[in-house]
Design an enzyme around this catalytic site. Structure first.
Site, PDB file in Angstrom:
ATOM      1  N   HIS A   1       0.833  -1.202   0.000  1.00  8.90           N
ATOM      2  CA  HIS A   1       0.000   0.000   0.000  1.00  8.90           C
ATOM      3  C   HIS A   1       0.866   1.250   0.000  1.00  8.90           C
ATOM      4  CE1 HIS A   1      -3.928  -1.985   1.576  1.00  8.90           C
ATOM      5  NE2 HIS A   1      -3.758  -2.112   0.286  1.00  8.90           N
TER       6      HIS A   1
ATOM      7  N   ARG B   1      -9.959  -2.848 -14.157  1.00  2.00           N
ATOM      8  CA  ARG B   1      -9.694  -4.131 -13.490  1.00  2.00           C
ATOM      9  C   ARG B   1     -10.515  -4.168 -12.204  1.00  2.00           C
ATOM     10  NH1 ARG B   1      -4.089  -3.121 -15.324  1.00  2.00           N
ATOM     11  NH2 ARG B   1      -3.374  -4.911 -16.539  1.00  2.00           N
TER      12      ARG B   1
ATOM     13  N   ARG C   1     -14.078  -4.850 -16.926  1.00  2.00           N
ATOM     14  CA  ARG C   1     -13.676  -6.237 -17.168  1.00  2.00           C
ATOM     15  C   ARG C   1     -14.246  -7.131 -16.078  1.00  2.00           C
ATOM     16  NH1 ARG C   1      -7.481  -8.042 -17.392  1.00  2.00           N
ATOM     17  NH2 ARG C   1      -7.611  -7.798 -15.147  1.00  2.00           N
TER      18      ARG C   1
ATOM     19  N   GLU D   1      -5.922 -12.992 -25.219  1.00  2.00           N
ATOM     20  CA  GLU D   1      -4.747 -13.199 -24.377  1.00  2.00           C
ATOM     21  C   GLU D   1      -4.162 -14.594 -24.582  1.00  2.00           C
ATOM     22  OE1 GLU D   1      -5.260 -11.085 -20.383  1.00  2.00           O
ATOM     23  OE2 GLU D   1      -7.253 -11.901 -20.713  1.00  2.00           O
TER      24      GLU D   1
ATOM     25  N   ASN E   1       0.038  -8.750 -21.774  1.00  4.58           N
ATOM     26  CA  ASN E   1       0.728  -9.276 -20.583  1.00  4.58           C
ATOM     27  C   ASN E   1       0.578 -10.795 -20.527  1.00  4.58           C
ATOM     28  OD1 ASN E   1       0.820  -6.572 -20.163  1.00  4.58           O
ATOM     29  ND2 ASN E   1      -0.618  -6.537 -18.471  1.00  4.58           N
ATOM     30  N   ASP E   2      -0.649 -11.239 -20.756  1.00  2.98           N
ATOM     31  CA  ASP E   2      -0.869 -12.681 -20.758  1.00  2.98           C
ATOM     32  C   ASP E   2      -0.525 -13.298 -22.106  1.00  2.98           C
ATOM     33  OD1 ASP E   2      -1.683 -13.679 -18.202  1.00  2.98           O
ATOM     34  OD2 ASP E   2      -3.408 -12.359 -18.369  1.00  2.98           O
TER      35      ASP E   2
ATOM     36  N   ARG F   1       4.525 -15.574 -16.184  1.00  6.48           N
ATOM     37  CA  ARG F   1       4.884 -14.160 -16.110  1.00  6.48           C
ATOM     38  C   ARG F   1       5.387 -13.736 -14.727  1.00  6.48           C
ATOM     39  NH1 ARG F   1      -1.026 -11.120 -16.977  1.00  6.48           N
ATOM     40  NH2 ARG F   1      -0.632  -9.524 -15.481  1.00  6.48           N
TER      41      ARG F   1
ATOM     42  N   CYS G   1      -4.738  -3.412 -24.468  1.00  4.56           N
ATOM     43  CA  CYS G   1      -4.724  -2.868 -23.114  1.00  4.56           C
ATOM     44  C   CYS G   1      -3.615  -3.472 -22.259  1.00  4.56           C
ATOM     45  CB  CYS G   1      -6.078  -3.040 -22.438  1.00  4.56           C
ATOM     46  SG  CYS G   1      -6.554  -4.763 -22.265  1.00  4.56           S
TER      47      CYS G   1
HETATM   48  C1  PEP Z   1      -3.091  -8.450 -20.029  1.00  2.00           C
HETATM   49  O1  PEP Z   1      -2.969  -9.650 -19.772  1.00  2.00           O
HETATM   50  O2  PEP Z   1      -2.432  -7.864 -20.929  1.00  2.00           O
HETATM   51  C2  PEP Z   1      -4.022  -7.616 -19.246  1.00  2.00           C
HETATM   52  C3  PEP Z   1      -4.263  -6.355 -19.570  1.00  2.00           C
HETATM   53  O3  PEP Z   1      -4.607  -8.189 -18.166  1.00  2.00           O
HETATM   54  P1  PEP Z   1      -3.897  -8.393 -16.745  1.00  2.00           P
HETATM   55  O4  PEP Z   1      -2.543  -7.737 -16.789  1.00  2.00           O
HETATM   56  O5  PEP Z   1      -4.818  -7.800 -15.747  1.00  2.00           O
HETATM   57  O6  PEP Z   1      -3.817  -9.884 -16.672  1.00  2.00           O
HETATM   58 MG    MG Z   2      -4.474 -10.627 -18.583  1.00  4.12          MG
END
Ligand code: PEP
Ligand code: MG
Length: 581
Positions: A195, A302, A338, A439, A462-463, A473, A510
């Site tokens: 935090h 999110r 989401r 993803e 990201n995924d 990851r 995103c």
């Molecule tokens: C992603 O996977 O790119 C994404 C935006 O979702 P998160 O990072 O919340 O898994």
């Molecule tokens: Mg993701």
């Protein structure tokens, strides 16, 4: 001699100033038995310390300046709530009465019990919540042990322009630091998801955490340089180093004010192609940042944080209250909510399946799979999103799709709720757009099929990168393979955009890649026209967009997509990253 110490940079920026070392973690708890006659007075002593701790936090909360982001007060409220929680305060009293131990010992035993429960959870976010337990119990212990408050707590003497070096900092400390004009901080403990880290980022305070033995290596009053971008602290910096970093700090400040001028400017390329720039948000502080940066809406909200740190399932009313705030913050602009993306790196106490430790959690019961398997988790959320659709421009987005059947099932749930609300006369938007995240490589390869069943698509790099390259990851050992410029990843992104365009389905990105200005030209050249990025990066991405011309970018990207020569591919990527074309 200058020394360099390394940790995690948790908020960007450079600070130069004298070190102010806070020595306060010597909480030596004496453990002794109390006589039967002294048990109740000892319980009283503990109760009084808890009350004093609460009062201290309430006083601080009352002094928060009006312009402080709203969520910061919420973090103090969390600590206040913990001080009201019987697990934290009544249980030590029970231990004290039962075992006739002193108050400090009882408190320490209870802390150890709570902390060891947290330790069993293999999740960085929840482990960081263990820090909150520590912060709250240490606050009470310091009162019991009559510890003098640190200078930044007592408010005595000026701390203007100093860099604080401490074992650990609480969210309350971070607030006090800002009020005293402290320009940065270094801590021995803590991680990027604490935090304190979140607050420091909101306040724009540069900080480096997780620097072991910082207070032994650094001296009070010596010149320090703190680089929050790189996670580096330089102690006893000489004149040359100080001049270099002061220049970088000033240059950065100038860049920030130059970027601020872009807030109202349209996101259009130098050759006139309009680009949609949306924000990724999570906390209320992000709403303020996103609007301040001129975001045209929200491309990713999110919602997982609502499920974390609790054992019960968030109710429809809780969801609805949050979404209402989001919609009100962005008025008629689009907001993309989401649905829950729990599991793997985002654990919740609220779901049994997500809590279970699968051998490969990233490949297991997470996101839409979990929502479909445990409708009691997802239905209150879906109902709240459908209701919220009456209030503004709401879009619902489904994470981690791997098969169109999942879309069909989710649509079934949503249509059921819409029919129920229609029958009851509860207002909602029956045409609320429903989109999905790409993803999973299989979903990218079938993006045209998804485009037929969805109203919009968004690439979650990201995924996508983790699944495409087959790396976890959160596993640092293989993080060197986590590369948005892996040629296979670039081809997958190209495939997703081409499929979506062919099906006339709007597509955005995103994942973090969309918010990294180094990749903006590549993405423009790949045909991406909608970026959803963290608000702190929005203006940098916009600047790159306004300096770029699409036609030459398309040519370079086309060559990169065709070549099977890795050297050539790298050269082309480097040319995209180096300069505006
Ligand atoms: C992603 O996977 O790119 C994404 C935006 O979702 P998160 O990072 O919340 O898994
Ligand atoms: Mg993701």
């Amino acid at each position: 001699m200058t020394i360099a110490l390394h940790g995690s940079g948790i908020s960007r920026g450079i600070a130069v100033g004298a070190a102010h070392i806070v020595q306060r973690n010597a909480l030596d708890v004496l453990e002794y038995a109390v006589a039967q006659a002294d048990v109740e007075p000892e319980v009283e002593r503990l109760s009084a310390a808890v009350e004093e701790a609460k009062q201290g936090l309430r006083d601080l909360r009352g002094r928060i300046p009006a312009n402080t982001p709203a969520d910061i007060a919420a973090f103090l409220d969390t600590h206040l709530l913990m001080l009201e929680d019987p697990t934290l305060t009544d249980e030590p009293k029970r231990l004290l009465r039962e075992r006739r131990c002193n108050a400090e010992w009882a408190l320490k035993m209870q802390r150890d019990a709570i902390v060891s429960a947290f330790d069993l959870i293999n999740d960085a976010y929840l482990r960081a919540r263990r820090d909150d337990v520590d912060h709250v119990i240490n606050r009470i212990l310091r009162i019991l042990l009559n510890h003098a408050p640190a200078k930044h707590e007592s408010g005595e003497g000026s701390l203007e322009g100093l860099i604080l070096v401490a074992d650990d900092l609480t969210p309350a400390d971070a607030l006090l630091m800002q009020q005293h004009g402290i320009v940065g901080f270094v801590t021995e403990c803590g991680g990027p998801t604490s935090h304190t880290a979140i607050i420091a980022r909101s306040l724009g305070l540069p900080g480096v955490v997780g620097v072991p033995h910082a207070r032994q290596y650094l001296l009070d009053g010596e010149s320090l340089v703190l680089d929050g971008d790189e996670g580096v602290v330089l102690g006893d910096a000489d004149a040359r180093i100080l001049t270099y970093y002061r220049a970088r700090r000033d240059e950065r400040q100038k860049r920030v004010s130059r970027l601020a001028k872009l807030k109202r400017a349209p996101a259009v390329t130098a050759d006139g192609v309009p680009i949609e720039l949306l924000a990724n948000v999570e906390l209320q502080t992000d709403f303020d940042l996103a609007r301040a940066a001129g975001a045209r809406g929200v491309g990713l909200y999110r919602t997982e944080f609502l499920y974390m740190n609790r054992l019960d399932v968030p109710s429809e009313a809780e969801h609805f209250a949050l979404y209402k705030r989001l919609i009100e913050a962005f008025r008629q602009q689009p907001v993309t909510i989401r649905t829950l993306d729990l599991g793997a790196d985002k654990q919740s106490g609220a779901s049994l399946s997500a809590r279970a430790h699968a051998a490969n959690p990233a490949l297991g019961m997470r996101a839409v799979r979990l929502g479909l398997k445990e409708p009691e988790l997802s239905l209150p959320q879906l109902r709240a999103i459908v209701r919220a659709s009456a209030l503004g421009n709401v879009r619902l987005m489904i994470p981690m799709l791997s098969h169109v059947d999942e879309v069909v099932q989710m649509r079934g749930l949503i249509q059921g709720i819409q029919a129920e609300y229609a029958a009851q006369g509860i207002s909602h938007d029956p045409n609320m757009p429903i989109g999905g995240m790409l993803e999973v490589p299989a979903a990218v390869a079938f993006a045209d099929g998804f485009a037929r069943t969805l109203d919009f698509l968004s690439i979650g790099t990201n995924d996508l990168i983790q699944y495409a390259v087959a790396i976890d990851r959160v596993n640092e050992e293989v993080s060197y393979l986590y590369d948005p410029l892996n040629p296979g990843v670039v081809r997958l992104i190209d495939m997703a955009i081409r499929h979506a365009n062919a099906a006339a389905c709007p597509i955005a990105m995103c994942g973090e890649m969309a918010g990294d200005p180094r990749y903006t030209r590549l993405l423009l050249g790949l045909g991406l026209r909608c970026f959803s990025v963290h608000p702190s990066l929005l203006l940098e991405v916009k600047q790159t967009i306004t300096e770029s011309q699409i036609a030459p970018l398309r040519k370079i990207v086309g060559r990169a997509l065709r070549t099977a020569e890795i050297g050539r591919f790298r050269e082309l990527m480097a040319s995209l990253m180096a300069r505006p074309v």
